[in-house]
Design an enzyme around this catalytic site. Structure first.
Site, PDB file in Angstrom:
ATOM      1  N   SER A   1       0.858  -1.190   0.000  1.00  0.00           N
ATOM      2  CA  SER A   1       0.000   0.000   0.000  1.00  0.00           C
ATOM      3  C   SER A   1       0.892   1.238   0.000  1.00  0.00           C
ATOM      4  O   SER A   1       2.073   1.153   0.358  1.00  0.00           O
ATOM      5  CB  SER A   1      -0.847  -0.008   1.284  1.00  0.00           C
ATOM      6  OG  SER A   1      -1.540   1.203   1.453  1.00  0.00           O
TER       7      SER A   1
ATOM      8  N   TYR B   1      -1.643  -0.613  10.764  1.00  0.00           N
ATOM      9  CA  TYR B   1      -1.883  -1.028   9.361  1.00  0.00           C
ATOM     10  C   TYR B   1      -0.627  -0.748   8.531  1.00  0.00           C
ATOM     11  O   TYR B   1      -0.166  -1.610   7.774  1.00  0.00           O
ATOM     12  CB  TYR B   1      -3.089  -0.277   8.801  1.00  0.00           C
ATOM     13  CG  TYR B   1      -3.381  -0.591   7.342  1.00  0.00           C
ATOM     14  CD1 TYR B   1      -3.852  -1.842   6.956  1.00  0.00           C
ATOM     15  CD2 TYR B   1      -3.176   0.373   6.341  1.00  0.00           C
ATOM     16  CE1 TYR B   1      -4.113  -2.137   5.614  1.00  0.00           C
ATOM     17  CE2 TYR B   1      -3.432   0.086   5.000  1.00  0.00           C
ATOM     18  CZ  TYR B   1      -3.900  -1.163   4.645  1.00  0.00           C
ATOM     19  OH  TYR B   1      -4.148  -1.456   3.324  1.00  0.00           O
TER      20      TYR B   1
HETATM   21  P1  NDP Z   1     -11.698  -5.703   0.565  1.00  0.00           P
HETATM   22  O1  NDP Z   1     -12.105  -5.535   1.990  1.00  0.00           O
HETATM   23  O2  NDP Z   1     -12.707  -5.395  -0.489  1.00  0.00           O
HETATM   24  O3  NDP Z   1     -11.137  -7.171   0.319  1.00  0.00           O
HETATM   25  C1  NDP Z   1     -10.410  -7.860   1.284  1.00  0.00           C
HETATM   26  C2  NDP Z   1     -10.393  -9.316   0.886  1.00  0.00           C
HETATM   27  O4  NDP Z   1      -9.607 -10.038   1.849  1.00  0.00           O
HETATM   28  C3  NDP Z   1     -11.770  -9.952   0.888  1.00  0.00           C
HETATM   29  O5  NDP Z   1     -11.912 -10.754  -0.253  1.00  0.00           O
HETATM   30  C4  NDP Z   1     -11.782 -10.809   2.139  1.00  0.00           C
HETATM   31  O6  NDP Z   1     -12.571 -11.968   1.930  1.00  0.00           O
HETATM   32  C5  NDP Z   1     -10.315 -11.197   2.230  1.00  0.00           C
HETATM   33  N1  NDP Z   1      -9.936 -11.620   3.578  1.00  0.00           N
HETATM   34  C6  NDP Z   1      -9.918 -10.882   4.708  1.00  0.00           C
HETATM   35  N2  NDP Z   1      -9.575 -11.650   5.761  1.00  0.00           N
HETATM   36  C7  NDP Z   1      -9.349 -12.894   5.267  1.00  0.00           C
HETATM   37  C8  NDP Z   1      -8.973 -14.127   5.854  1.00  0.00           C
HETATM   38  N3  NDP Z   1      -8.746 -14.245   7.162  1.00  0.00           N
HETATM   39  N4  NDP Z   1      -8.853 -15.206   5.044  1.00  0.00           N
HETATM   40  C9  NDP Z   1      -9.103 -15.116   3.732  1.00  0.00           C
HETATM   41  N5  NDP Z   1      -9.451 -13.974   3.113  1.00  0.00           N
HETATM   42  C10 NDP Z   1      -9.583 -12.878   3.880  1.00  0.00           C
HETATM   43  O7  NDP Z   1     -10.417  -4.784   0.389  1.00  0.00           O
HETATM   44  P2  NDP Z   1      -9.385  -4.536  -0.823  1.00  0.00           P
HETATM   45  O8  NDP Z   1      -9.793  -5.263  -2.014  1.00  0.00           O
HETATM   46  O9  NDP Z   1      -9.175  -3.091  -0.884  1.00  0.00           O
HETATM   47  O10 NDP Z   1      -8.076  -5.174  -0.185  1.00  0.00           O
HETATM   48  C11 NDP Z   1      -7.212  -6.041  -0.885  1.00  0.00           C
HETATM   49  C12 NDP Z   1      -5.790  -5.715  -0.497  1.00  0.00           C
HETATM   50  O11 NDP Z   1      -5.433  -4.436  -1.032  1.00  0.00           O
HETATM   51  C13 NDP Z   1      -5.533  -5.634   1.007  1.00  0.00           C
HETATM   52  O12 NDP Z   1      -4.309  -6.268   1.304  1.00  0.00           O
HETATM   53  C14 NDP Z   1      -5.410  -4.145   1.258  1.00  0.00           C
HETATM   54  O13 NDP Z   1      -4.649  -3.852   2.375  1.00  0.00           O
HETATM   55  C15 NDP Z   1      -4.774  -3.696  -0.040  1.00  0.00           C
HETATM   56  N6  NDP Z   1      -4.898  -2.276  -0.348  1.00  0.00           N
HETATM   57  C16 NDP Z   1      -6.129  -1.721  -0.547  1.00  0.00           C
HETATM   58  C17 NDP Z   1      -6.244  -0.357  -0.798  1.00  0.00           C
HETATM   59  C18 NDP Z   1      -7.564   0.320  -0.916  1.00  0.00           C
HETATM   60  O14 NDP Z   1      -7.621   1.565  -0.855  1.00  0.00           O
HETATM   61  N7  NDP Z   1      -8.667  -0.399  -1.112  1.00  0.00           N
HETATM   62  C19 NDP Z   1      -5.061   0.495  -0.922  1.00  0.00           C
HETATM   63  C20 NDP Z   1      -3.822  -0.206  -0.726  1.00  0.00           C
HETATM   64  C21 NDP Z   1      -3.746  -1.529  -0.468  1.00  0.00           C
HETATM   65  P3  NDP Z   1     -13.500 -12.700   3.027  1.00  0.00           P
HETATM   66  O15 NDP Z   1     -14.006 -11.652   3.959  1.00  0.00           O
HETATM   67  O16 NDP Z   1     -14.556 -13.332   2.183  1.00  0.00           O
HETATM   68  O17 NDP Z   1     -12.600 -13.708   3.659  1.00  0.00           O
END
Ligand code: NDP
Length: 247
Positions: free
Chosen positions: A142, A156
């Site tokens: 990020s 974070y």
């Molecule tokens: P979302 O919250 O939309 O997606 C997060 C995903 O992670 C979901 O599919 C969730 O699925 C999964 N997840 C969370 N916990 C678990 C777990 N214990 N086991 C398996 N899967 C898990 O957020 P983003 O798409 O934005 O996030 C994706 C990545 O991008 C993250 O690492 C985030 O830090 C990073 N990021 C995002 C930014 C943003 O502004 N959106 C900016 C910079 C980085 P489920 O709940 O079904 O398990």
């Protein structure tokens, strides 16, 4: 050939946000997807959409904080598709709160998902990549992994700095045939902004996202760019932000 078609790509966190957008984008380019998260019904819907469009997809319910789940994820992928070409460690949680609020349970969850989840994936996939003499780790950090997002995002940021540090060390240590890419996005419109239990921080984060966030397929395109390079080119870092984002 686009150098994506026919590649077996495992994406953690494929049930929403960046992971879901990346799965759709890569499937359209002919990748074979393994969709991983806890919310299985969402993965099943996405997998059937990909299958209906003529693609290949396998949905696996996995909690990335459970090492055995990740080991099974890798084993099931190899069993189903015969190999793994790319592991996108994308599952993540962002719980924003002042450090003085001492949300220790949330600190632990962020470390478990964002850092240990990625490490379990590296441990499980690396022997396969070494045996294949090829493979590609794509780890989602990020902008908060480049600059400390304080106040509120200190822990974070700590997890995202760790993602970048581990990715760079991984590249250095296993580099010869294995590629490592760190992708560091700015504000992207996903469910991530809902991850805080601290009401004031939640409201501030959501307002920040409302004003500036860009769509998730911006990151999907960056991931595709890294994958589609020829095998002797390793895109090590991609940093992208909304044009309006100052931080
Ligand atoms: P979302 O919250 O939309 O997606 C997060 C995903 O992670 C979901 O599919 C969730 O699925 C999964 N997840 C969370 N916990 C678990 C777990 N214990 N086991 C398996 N899967 C898990 O957020 P983003 O798409 O934005 O996030 C994706 C990545 O991008 C993250 O690492 C985030 O830090 C990073 N990021 C995002 C930014 C943003 O502004 N959106 C900016 C910079 C980085 P489920 O709940 O079904 O398990």
């Amino acid at each position: 050939m686009n150098n994506i078609s026919g590649k077996v790509v495992v994406i953690t966190g494929a049930s929403s946000g960046l992971g879901e957008a990346t799965a759709r984008h890569l499937a359209a380019k002919g990748a074979w997807l393994v969709l991983v998260a806890r919310r299985k019904e969402r993965l099943d819907t996405l997998a059937s959409e990909i299958l209906t469009a003529g693609g290949k997809a396998l949905a696996l319910q996995v909690d990335v904080t459970q090492r055995s789940d990740i080991e099974q994820m890798v084993a099931r992928t190899v069993e189903h598709f015969g190999r793994i070409d790319v592991l996108v460690s994308n599952a993540g949680l962002m719980s924003i709160a002042p450090i003085s609020a001492s949300k220790v349970d949330e600190w632990e969850r962020m470390i478990d998902i964002n850092v240990k989840g990625m490490l379990y994936g590296i441990a499980a996939a690396l022997p396969i990549f070494e045996k294949q003499q090829t493979g590609h780790f794509i780890n989602i950090s990020s902008i908060a992994g480049m600059k400390v997002f304080s106040p509120g995002g200190t822990v974070y940021s700590g997890t995202k700095f760790a993602v970048r540090a581990i990715s760079e060390g991984l590249r250095h240590e296993v580099g010869a045939h294995i590629r490592t890419t760190t992708v560091s996005p700015g504000l992207v419109d996903t469910e991530l902004k809902f991850g805080s239990s601290h009401a004031e921080s939640l409201a501030a984060v959501n307002e920040f996202y409302r004003q500036q966030a860009i769509p998730a397929d911006s990151v999907a395109r960056a991931i595709a760019y890294a994958i589609e390079q020829p095998a002797d080119v390793d895109i090590n870092e991609v940093i992208l932000r909304p044009t309006v984002q100052e931080f």
